[in-house]
Design a protein around this motif. Structure first.
Motif, PDB file in Angstrom:
ATOM      1  N   VAL A  17       5.720   0.300  -9.275  1.00 41.75           N
ATOM      2  CA  VAL A  17       5.514   0.152  -7.835  1.00 41.75           C
ATOM      3  C   VAL A  17       4.179   0.770  -7.428  1.00 41.75           C
ATOM      4  O   VAL A  17       3.438   0.199  -6.633  1.00 41.75           O
ATOM      5  N   GLN A  18       3.862   1.921  -8.002  1.00 40.15           N
ATOM      6  CA  GLN A  18       2.595   2.586  -7.709  1.00 40.15           C
ATOM      7  C   GLN A  18       1.414   1.718  -8.148  1.00 40.15           C
ATOM      8  O   GLN A  18       0.404   1.618  -7.446  1.00 40.15           O
ATOM      9  N   SER A  19       1.537   1.074  -9.305  1.00 39.59           N
ATOM     10  CA  SER A  19       0.473   0.206  -9.794  1.00 39.59           C
ATOM     11  C   SER A  19       0.285  -1.011  -8.889  1.00 39.59           C
ATOM     12  O   SER A  19      -0.845  -1.427  -8.627  1.00 39.59           O
ATOM     13  N   VAL A  20       1.391  -1.568  -8.407  1.00 34.51           N
ATOM     14  CA  VAL A  20       1.307  -2.700  -7.484  1.00 34.51           C
ATOM     15  C   VAL A  20       0.605  -2.270  -6.204  1.00 34.51           C
ATOM     16  O   VAL A  20      -0.256  -2.974  -5.674  1.00 34.51           O
ATOM     17  N   ASP A  21       0.968  -1.086  -5.708  1.00 36.07           N
ATOM     18  CA  ASP A  21       0.348  -0.564  -4.494  1.00 36.07           C
ATOM     19  C   ASP A  21      -1.161  -0.371  -4.702  1.00 36.07           C
ATOM     20  O   ASP A  21      -1.965  -0.717  -3.826  1.00 36.07           O
ATOM     21  N   ARG A  22      -1.541   0.136  -5.862  1.00 35.53           N
ATOM     22  CA  ARG A  22      -2.965   0.350  -6.147  1.00 35.53           C
ATOM     23  C   ARG A  22      -3.703  -0.986  -6.261  1.00 35.53           C
ATOM     24  O   ARG A  22      -4.835  -1.118  -5.792  1.00 35.53           O
ATOM     25  N   ALA A  23      -3.050  -1.982  -6.882  1.00 34.93           N
ATOM     26  CA  ALA A  23      -3.675  -3.291  -7.028  1.00 34.93           C
ATOM     27  C   ALA A  23      -3.913  -3.930  -5.661  1.00 34.93           C
ATOM     28  O   ALA A  23      -4.967  -4.529  -5.410  1.00 34.93           O
TER      29      ALA A  23
END
Length: 266
Positions: A17-23
């Motif tokens: 989820v954190q990676s999606v948010d960063r993307a």
């Protein structure tokens, strides 16, 4: 540990989820700045440069970002347009129909809505209240049953038999009022009539005291993409008046269709 397609390996779903948010943040940064380097992006989202590089690589592999002529700089790619296409078509429908809906609402005096098919529902995208409208109910974004609304009947009527049967089965013929159609045979007769007449009506079938009439809107290629409806209280918007105003609604739908690029008469 599992593979995170937008940032390497993560120990649990929270990392994904954190990676999606960063993307998503990267896409927003590139949208604002047009171009940005890996170091600049890493600093902005507070990650190591290698993490930013992996995120950009994942977005690049999906065609959402691309490297600019200046090596090390990234910008949004045309894949974004592909993603926006579905929303853009609906935005265009709303924008093009709004002036016509305002005119219809003024002429008829009642609430006018634009609805499209979504799964086995009709969802309202836009609404204009007429001067005589007494309700404050906002239908925008609301999912309504296909078999019990005028817009829903119009959208159902122009589907092929298999698709129509599948949607009716999925939605069911729920009785919302004593006047709701709960017979598949009766509904099919009304849909045939809607195709022949060019409009559909509902008489207190979704809500007691509420009547409506709707007509189909066509895209540039002639496909039925939406319905425009007018609804009002039964004591004023009687069944007889629904049929009287049908030509007005058909003309309005045709006007919207022309604004969407449809040139042939339905």
């Amino acid at each position: 540990m599992g593979n995170d397609p937008l940032g390497g390996r993560t120990a649990d779903s929270s990392g994904g989820v954190q990676s999606v948010d960063r993307a998503i943040t990267i896409l927003e940064i590139l949208s604002e700045r047009r171009e940005a380097g890996v170091s600049e992006i890493a600093q902005e989202i507070a990650v190591h440069k290698s993490t930013a590089f992996r995120l950009l690589g994942a977005l690049e592999s999906r065609g959402l970002v691309e490297q600019a002529e200046e090596r090390g700089k990234y910008r949004l790619s045309f894949g974004i347009i592909r993603l926006a296409g579905g929303v853009a078509s609906r935005l265009d429908l709303t924008q093009q129909s709004r002036p016509v809906c305002r005119r219809l609402a003024e002429e008829i005096g009642e609430t006018v809505n634009i609805a499209v098919l979504r799964s086995h529902y009709a969802v309202n995208l836009d609404q204009v209240r007429g001067p005589a409208a007494v309700t404050t109910h906002n239908w925008v974004g609301e999912l309504t049953p296909l078999h019990a609304t005028s817009s829903g009947k119009v959208l159902l009527a122009h589907l092929d038999d298999l698709h129509r049967t599948r949607l009716v089965t999925a939605g069911g013929l729920t009785p919302y009022t004593p006047k709701t159609i709960t017979s598949a045979e009766t509904l099919e007769k009304q849909l045939l009539q809607a195709r022949e007449r060019g409009y559909a009506v509902t008489v207190e079938e979704y809500e007691i005291g509420l009547n409506a009439v709707a007509a189909p809107i066509r895209s540039h290629d002639g496909e039925i993409v939406a319905a425009v409806s007018a609804s009002g209280p039964a004591y004023r918007f009687s069944e007889e008046r629904l049929h009287e105003l049908a030509p007005v609604m058909i003309a309005g739908a045709l006007n919207i269709s022309h604004r969407l690029g449809h040139t042939e008469r339905a």
